[in-house]
Design a protein around this motif. Structure first.
Motif, mmCIF file in Angstrom:
data_model
loop_
_atom_site.group_PDB
_atom_site.id
_atom_site.type_symbol
_atom_site.label_atom_id
_atom_site.label_comp_id
_atom_site.label_asym_id
_atom_site.label_seq_id
_atom_site.Cartn_x
_atom_site.Cartn_y
_atom_site.Cartn_z
ATOM 1 N N GLU A 188 0.850 -1.184 -0.159
ATOM 2 C CA GLU A 188 -0.136 0.031 -0.348
ATOM 3 C C GLU A 188 0.803 1.272 -0.086
ATOM 4 N N THR A 189 2.175 1.289 0.477
ATOM 5 C CA THR A 189 3.032 2.280 0.546
ATOM 6 C C THR A 189 3.479 2.516 -1.058
ATOM 7 N N ARG A 190 3.147 1.748 -1.811
ATOM 8 C CA ARG A 190 3.775 1.614 -3.196
ATOM 9 C C ARG A 190 2.595 1.944 -4.079
ATOM 10 N N TYR A 191 1.428 1.355 -4.077
ATOM 11 C CA TYR A 191 0.601 1.351 -5.244
ATOM 12 C C TYR A 191 -0.324 2.795 -5.147
ATOM 13 N N CYS A 192 -0.278 3.240 -3.875
ATOM 14 C CA CYS A 192 -1.166 4.521 -3.589
ATOM 15 C C CYS A 192 -0.066 5.594 -4.223
ATOM 16 N N PRO A 193 -0.879 6.397 -5.469
ATOM 17 C CA PRO A 193 -0.085 7.740 -5.836
ATOM 18 C C PRO A 193 -0.038 8.886 -5.173
ATOM 19 N N ALA A 194 -0.520 8.699 -3.901
ATOM 20 C CA ALA A 194 -0.581 10.086 -2.998
ATOM 21 C C ALA A 194 0.088 9.977 -1.702
ATOM 22 N N ARG A 195 0.860 8.781 -1.627
ATOM 23 C CA ARG A 195 1.569 8.519 -0.390
ATOM 24 C C ARG A 195 0.545 8.804 0.911
ATOM 25 N N GLN A 205 -8.296 -6.963 0.737
ATOM 26 C CA GLN A 205 -9.473 -6.242 0.610
ATOM 27 C C GLN A 205 -9.775 -5.791 2.050
ATOM 28 N N ASN A 206 -8.609 -5.405 2.673
ATOM 29 C CA ASN A 206 -8.837 -4.910 4.189
ATOM 30 C C ASN A 206 -9.187 -3.314 4.241
ATOM 31 N N ILE A 207 -8.683 -2.591 3.106
ATOM 32 C CA ILE A 207 -8.936 -1.274 2.942
ATOM 33 C C ILE A 207 -10.578 -0.814 2.407
ATOM 34 N N LYS A 208 -11.381 -0.121 3.020
ATOM 35 C CA LYS A 208 -12.369 0.074 2.499
ATOM 36 C C LYS A 208 -12.372 1.763 2.252
ATOM 37 N N TRP A 209 -12.617 2.110 1.050
ATOM 38 C CA TRP A 209 -12.828 3.635 0.619
ATOM 39 C C TRP A 209 -14.194 3.937 0.972
ATOM 40 N N THR A 210 -14.422 5.385 1.489
ATOM 41 C CA THR A 210 -15.570 5.653 1.972
ATOM 42 C C THR A 210 -15.741 7.211 1.363
ATOM 43 N N GLN A 253 -5.609 13.120 4.176
ATOM 44 C CA GLN A 253 -5.822 14.222 3.617
ATOM 45 C C GLN A 253 -4.964 14.173 2.405
ATOM 46 N N ASN A 254 -4.095 13.229 2.150
ATOM 47 C CA ASN A 254 -3.533 13.187 0.685
ATOM 48 C C ASN A 254 -4.267 12.717 -0.481
ATOM 49 N N CYS A 255 -5.323 11.940 0.012
ATOM 50 C CA CYS A 255 -6.167 11.133 -0.952
ATOM 51 C C CYS A 255 -6.501 11.988 -2.257
ATOM 52 N N LEU A 256 -6.212 11.248 -3.328
ATOM 53 C CA LEU A 256 -6.461 11.801 -4.789
ATOM 54 C C LEU A 256 -8.038 10.959 -5.186
ATOM 55 N N HIS A 257 -8.566 10.404 -4.211
ATOM 56 C CA HIS A 257 -9.901 9.683 -4.768
ATOM 57 C C HIS A 257 -9.716 8.637 -5.830
ATOM 58 N N CYS A 258 -8.598 8.185 -6.022
ATOM 59 C CA CYS A 258 -8.328 7.072 -7.080
ATOM 60 C C CYS A 258 -8.838 5.784 -7.056
ATOM 61 N N LYS A 259 -8.917 5.259 -5.875
ATOM 62 C CA LYS A 259 -9.508 4.035 -5.464
ATOM 63 C C LYS A 259 -8.946 2.908 -5.596
ATOM 64 N N ALA A 260 -7.601 3.265 -5.632
ATOM 65 C CA ALA A 260 -6.405 1.994 -5.988
ATOM 66 C C ALA A 260 -6.482 1.053 -4.825
ATOM 67 N N CYS A 261 -6.282 1.719 -3.661
ATOM 68 C CA CYS A 261 -6.437 1.032 -2.444
ATOM 69 C C CYS A 261 -7.599 -0.072 -2.199
ATOM 70 N N ASP A 262 -8.743 0.643 -2.407
ATOM 71 C CA ASP A 262 -9.923 -0.271 -2.270
ATOM 72 C C ASP A 262 -9.913 -1.613 -3.486
ATOM 73 N N ILE A 263 -9.125 -1.318 -4.386
ATOM 74 C CA ILE A 263 -9.136 -2.534 -5.413
ATOM 75 C C ILE A 263 -7.843 -3.363 -5.059
#
Length: 542
Positions: A483-490, A524-529, A509-519
């Motif tokens: 998750e430290t690498r697939y997220c494009p917003a650290r 599948q432990n991270i839930k984007w809301t 607060q860095n989130c770009l709403h890209c949804k990569a972590c949810d995928i």
């Protein structure tokens, strides 16, 4: 419990993107044609319409021609016709030209963010009510489990759950028909798909995804070639990882450059952001950017499942449209035209339901008899062909494109879901990425600043862990903390606590709403809301 205000509409649309706004416009057009008036509301989590819209974008105007035939006279921000269409296979030091498989004649290089703003203005002219800065966080049901609208989340809630002085309760927006147009991996759309088993009722296969990372540069006049389009495959990605780059020359000396990486990649040490930074240093790419400046940075996931992954789009009380359902044409790398068309078709079915009490299920029939279906069916085997690697994928794609012309008697299946594709860290070596030079390549904080992303720090975390111990017990020791690498917003960092143990820190607060972590999270432990409305990126030229 705080009482929420309720607003009633005939149609509630979640998401002011190409699909949602096209549905709203088409509904109001039908109202005028039939001399009736149905109320239409669009709710949008971005601070303004277009703020969360990111796409390549080489735009195919087919659907817009149907929706608003006079778009040229009405000054749509579509000005740069494609002037050249190139395709390269890259090695580390060379670019090998191939015949371009893309037929972009008659298409335009645009900013989708700007086009969506224009569509928003057109919708409002027709009487559509648009509420930017309000995030739909809850689906409303009646006693028979029919969807009757959505609720926006409460504003002014502190991180600890207490109410701040600025507290405002969410609003219930109730509709006779609710359309979900949240874009790729929409959080409410995914709940609907799961609750009503829409994937199984549709084409049956799981959705597959890619992550697109993009910058818009301003370059010197002598290097700029308005309408020039270039796509590449190969380096910097390894032959087992599907993906490619794009360089599109927009207007005003602007160039869109990006890298798309399929999220079924196996190597947990692969970092899509760093691969993109590396790509820009290729000898065939770097000279274009030298002396230029970056105007904007952003990232977004996109659907790549195509025909095999289309869910049944209708549920009791509404429908799912656009990229929430997944109509992107992978070999074309285009989904805006199909999103617009799907919004129009859903609007026509919704209008029939409201005006003549015809079944909303007509949307599924009209979808299957439309050019969307024909287009996605003929393109269905390109993406799964690359399950076998780059060169077998190219060979199978050439067979599909030049020989079978989309009429092959077989339909290839997708491989594992993206989160299951990640190998354990012990099977791979770490990747030592070059340090950014601050001229062509940049560190993450610099790029994030260019995305204009912003969230109120003092609000409940919108990125939720189903099992808070999973990162330290599973992700870090087994998968190397991907998750430290697939997220494009650290957003995700492992920090040592007072005992020297690594703990996951979430910088929401860095989130770009890209949804990569949810995928991509392996378990599948991270839930984007949705966070508080108005947060997230502030794109203007994406």
């Amino acid at each position: 419990m705080v009482r929420r205000e309720t607003l009633n509409y005939d149609v509630v649309i979640v998401g002011a993107g190409p699909a949602g706004l096209s549905a709203a416009i088409r509904l109001k057009q039908l109202c005028r044609e039939n001399d009736v008036d149905f109320s239409v509301c669009v709710v949008e989590k971005g601070a303004e319409v277009g703020a969360h819209i990111l796409s390549g974008n080489v735009f195919e105007p087919r659907a817009l021609n149907e929706l608003l035939p006079n778009w040229k006279q009405e000054e749509a921000p579509i000005h740069v016709p494609v002037s050249s269409d190139k395709f390269w296979l890259l090695s580390e030091t060379r670019a090998f030209p191939f015949p371009s498989p893309f037929n972009n004649h008659g298409n335009y290089v645009i900013s989708l963010s700007q086009l969506v703003r224009w569509l928003g203005a057109k919708a409002e002219e027709l009487g559509v009510e648009i509420y930017p800065g309000f995030a739909a966080s809850e689906i409303l049901y009646d006693t028979s489990d029919k969807v009757i609208g959505i609720a926006t989340n409460d504003m002014g809630v502190a991180k600890d759950g207490s109410k701040k002085e600025t507290f405002q309760p969410g609003v219930e927006l109730k509709g006779r028909v609710t359309l979900f147009a949240e874009g790729c991996r929409g959080s409410l759309s995914e709940k609907i798909i799961s609750k009503f088993n829409l994937r199984e009722k549709g084409q049956g296969q799981h959705q597959t995804y890619a992550l697109g990372i993009k910058e818009v540069w301003e370059i010197s006049e002598e290097k700029h070639d308005a309408g020039s389009v270039l796509h590449t495959l190969g380096w910097p990605l390894d032959p087992k990882t599907y993906g490619g780059s794009f360089i599109y020359h927009m207007k005003d000396r602007q160039v869109a450059i990006g890298l798309v990486v399929a999220l079924n990649y196996r190597n947990p040490f692969l970092n899509p952001y760093e691969e993109f930074q590396k790509f820009k240093h290729h000898p065939a790419v770097r000279p274009l950017l030298e002396g230029g400046t970056v105007l904007e940075y952003g990232a977004r996931t996109l659907n790549e499942g195509g025909y095999q992954s289309i869910p049944y789009p209708v549920f009791p009380g509404g429908a799912i449209i656009g990229c929430s359902a997944g109509f992107l044409n992978v070999p074309k790398i285009k989904g805006s035209h199909t999103a617009i068309k799907s919004g129009m078709l859903a609007a026509e079915s919704a209008f029939g339901t409201l005006h003549k009490e015809s079944p909303l299920e007509n949307f599924w029939d009209s979808l299957k008899s439309s050019w969307i279906w024909k287009e996605l069916h003929s393109a269905r085997n390109y993406r799964p062909a690359f399950e076998y690697g780059l060169f077998p994928g190219l060979a199978l794609s050439a067979l599909e494109h030049y020989v079978m012309k989309g009429r092959s008697p077989w339909t290839l299946k997708h491989g594992k879901p993206d989160h299951e594709a990640t190998d354990e860290a012990k099977m791979w070596r770490t990747i030592d990425y070059p340090k950014p030079d601050g001229v062509i390549s940049f560190d993450m904080p610099t790029s994030l600043y260019r995305s204009n992303t912003n969230h109120d720090h003092d609000q409940p975390a919108h990125l939720r862990l189903k099992d808070p111990k999973n990162p330290e017990n599973v992700n870090l020791p087994i998968y190397g903390g991907p998750e430290t690498r697939y997220c494009p917003a650290r957003v995700y960092e492992y920090i040592a606590d007072e005992n020297g143990c690594q703990k996951l820190q979430i910088n929401a607060q860095n989130c770009l709403h890209c949804k990569a972590c949810d995928i991509k999270d392996p378990k599948q432990n991270i839930k984007w809301t949705v966070p508080e409305g108005g947060g997230g990126p502030g794109y203007t030229v994406m």
